[in-house]
Motif scaffolding. Structure first.
Motif, PDB file in Angstrom:
ATOM      1  N   HIS A 199       0.814  -1.219   0.000  1.00 34.95           N
ATOM      2  CA  HIS A 199       0.000   0.000   0.000  1.00 34.95           C
ATOM      3  C   HIS A 199       0.848   1.271   0.000  1.00 34.95           C
ATOM      4  CE1 HIS A 199      -3.773  -2.120   0.387  1.00 34.95           C
ATOM      5  NE2 HIS A 199      -3.235  -2.847   1.343  1.00 34.95           N
ATOM      6  N   SER A 200       1.952   1.217  -0.749  1.00 34.23           N
ATOM      7  CA  SER A 200       2.831   2.375  -0.860  1.00 34.23           C
ATOM      8  C   SER A 200       3.336   2.473  -2.291  1.00 34.23           C
ATOM      9  CB  SER A 200       4.011   2.252   0.106  1.00 34.23           C
ATOM     10  OG  SER A 200       4.961   3.254  -0.153  1.00 34.23           O
ATOM     11  N   VAL A 201       3.056   3.586  -2.928  1.00 37.77           N
ATOM     12  CA  VAL A 201       3.505   3.808  -4.294  1.00 37.77           C
ATOM     13  C   VAL A 201       5.024   3.864  -4.337  1.00 37.77           C
ATOM     14  CG1 VAL A 201       3.502   5.482  -6.185  1.00 37.77           C
ATOM     15  CG2 VAL A 201       1.374   4.948  -4.989  1.00 37.77           C
ATOM     16  N   THR A 202       5.613   4.571  -3.386  1.00 37.35           N
ATOM     17  CA  THR A 202       7.066   4.734  -3.357  1.00 37.35           C
ATOM     18  C   THR A 202       7.765   3.384  -3.206  1.00 37.35           C
ATOM     19  OG1 THR A 202       6.778   6.915  -2.365  1.00 37.35           O
ATOM     20  CG2 THR A 202       8.974   5.928  -2.203  1.00 37.35           C
ATOM     21  N   THR A 230      11.126  -0.921  -5.287  1.00 38.94           N
ATOM     22  CA  THR A 230      11.343  -2.363  -5.365  1.00 38.94           C
ATOM     23  C   THR A 230      11.384  -2.846  -6.819  1.00 38.94           C
ATOM     24  OG1 THR A 230      10.177  -2.639  -3.266  1.00 38.94           O
ATOM     25  CG2 THR A 230      10.477  -4.607  -4.598  1.00 38.94           C
ATOM     26  N   LEU A 231      10.445  -2.391  -7.651  1.00 42.51           N
ATOM     27  CA  LEU A 231      10.362  -2.861  -9.030  1.00 42.51           C
ATOM     28  C   LEU A 231      11.309  -2.117  -9.971  1.00 42.51           C
ATOM     29  CD1 LEU A 231       6.484  -3.196  -9.371  1.00 42.51           C
ATOM     30  CD2 LEU A 231       8.140  -5.051  -9.102  1.00 42.51           C
ATOM     31  N   GLY A 232      11.583  -0.877  -9.674  1.00 40.67           N
ATOM     32  CA  GLY A 232      12.426  -0.080 -10.552  1.00 40.67           C
ATOM     33  C   GLY A 232      11.635   0.579 -11.676  1.00 40.67           C
ATOM     34  N   TYR A 233      10.368   0.418 -11.721  1.00 37.63           N
ATOM     35  CA  TYR A 233       9.517   1.080 -12.708  1.00 37.63           C
ATOM     36  C   TYR A 233       8.169   1.342 -12.082  1.00 37.63           C
ATOM     37  CZ  TYR A 233       7.077  -3.348 -13.496  1.00 37.63           C
ATOM     38  OH  TYR A 233       6.342  -4.484 -13.341  1.00 37.63           O
ATOM     39  N   PRO A 234       7.354   2.165 -12.570  1.00 41.12           N
ATOM     40  CA  PRO A 234       7.557   3.154 -13.624  1.00 41.12           C
ATOM     41  C   PRO A 234       8.553   4.216 -13.153  1.00 41.12           C
ATOM     42  CG  PRO A 234       5.447   3.564 -12.566  1.00 41.12           C
ATOM     43  CD  PRO A 234       6.008   2.317 -11.960  1.00 41.12           C
ATOM     44  N   LYS A 235       8.958   5.079 -14.062  1.00 42.15           N
ATOM     45  CA  LYS A 235       9.978   6.064 -13.741  1.00 42.15           C
ATOM     46  C   LYS A 235       9.423   7.192 -12.867  1.00 42.15           C
ATOM     47  CE  LYS A 235      12.909   5.147 -17.652  1.00 42.15           C
ATOM     48  NZ  LYS A 235      13.695   5.664 -18.745  1.00 42.15           N
ATOM     49  N   GLN A 247       3.757   9.745 -10.809  1.00 43.78           N
ATOM     50  CA  GLN A 247       2.532  10.119 -11.508  1.00 43.78           C
ATOM     51  C   GLN A 247       2.029   8.979 -12.397  1.00 43.78           C
ATOM     52  OE1 GLN A 247       5.211  12.153 -11.394  1.00 43.78           O
ATOM     53  NE2 GLN A 247       4.406  13.730 -10.027  1.00 43.78           N
ATOM     54  N   ALA A 248       2.962   8.258 -13.023  1.00 46.15           N
ATOM     55  CA  ALA A 248       2.564   7.138 -13.876  1.00 46.15           C
ATOM     56  C   ALA A 248       1.889   6.047 -13.038  1.00 46.15           C
ATOM     57  CB  ALA A 248       3.784   6.576 -14.612  1.00 46.15           C
ATOM     58  N   MET A 249       2.448   5.800 -11.859  1.00 50.92           N
ATOM     59  CA  MET A 249       1.874   4.778 -10.974  1.00 50.92           C
ATOM     60  C   MET A 249       0.472   5.202 -10.522  1.00 50.92           C
ATOM     61  SD  MET A 249       2.523   1.844  -9.669  1.00 50.92           S
ATOM     62  CE  MET A 249       2.471   0.779  -8.272  1.00 50.92           C
ATOM     63  N   TYR A 250       0.317   6.470 -10.157  1.00 49.14           N
ATOM     64  CA  TYR A 250      -0.995   6.963  -9.754  1.00 49.14           C
ATOM     65  C   TYR A 250      -2.000   6.881 -10.907  1.00 49.14           C
ATOM     66  CZ  TYR A 250       0.627   8.661  -5.229  1.00 49.14           C
ATOM     67  OH  TYR A 250       1.112   8.734  -3.956  1.00 49.14           O
TER      68      TYR A 250
END
Length: 158
Positions: A8-11, A16-21, A24-27
């Motif tokens: 439950h954390s975008v950061t 951990t995954l190294g993407y998206p860059k 904002q893309a994740m949101y």
């Protein structure tokens, strides 16, 4: 998305995954996923049948209020059984306490009738009342003059 659901954390998911860059893309992905889920969810249909009207009569509202606040039944259970929300029931209660039964009424509870012309008897009564008013006004004027005349004659004698 699975990693985000776990932590439950975008950061943390991005680190951990190294993407998206960018965050904002994740949101943006999260927003799209939520919109898709919302579109797939079945819409709740409004039940507006004669057995369960959208705007119940004052009698129905009063019966529900009686069950909840006089008989002591659970508001949630009454709400589920009758199909009207708890918010509606509490709103009806506030209105009833503030303004009485009239606040619970709908326009259908007291249908408007056609205006009726005044009957001849009411016109006659009106004429009689007007005549009585004129007679009383004349009596008042006569009494005032009598009192004024009596006061003036006393002041002259003094």
């Amino acid at each position: 998305m699975e990693l985000y659901e776990q932590c439950h954390s975008v950061t943390k998911a991005i680190v951990t995954l190294g993407y998206p860059k960018s965050r904002q893309a994740m949101y943006k992905w999260l927003k799209q996923r939520n919109e898709e889920a919302k579109a797939k969810a079945p819409r709740r249909r409004i039940n507006n049948s004669p057995e369960h009207p959208l705007h119940p009569s004052a009698k129905t509202k009063l019966a529900i209020l009686h069950r909840c606040f006089i008989d002591g039944e659970n508001v949630q259970l009454v709400s589920e059984e009758t199909g009207y929300s708890r918010a509606s029931i509490y709103c009806w209660r506030r209105k009833y306490h503030a303004k009485g039964l009239a606040a619970l009424m709908n326009t259908r509870d007291d249908p408007r009738g056609e205006l009726k012309e005044g009957s001849p008897s009411s016109v006659n009564e009106l004429d009689i009342l007007k005549q009585q008013l004129k007679d009383m006004q004349m009596e008042i004027d006569i009494l005032k003059e009598t009192i004024n005349g009596a006061c003036e004659s006393k002041s002259v004698n003094i």
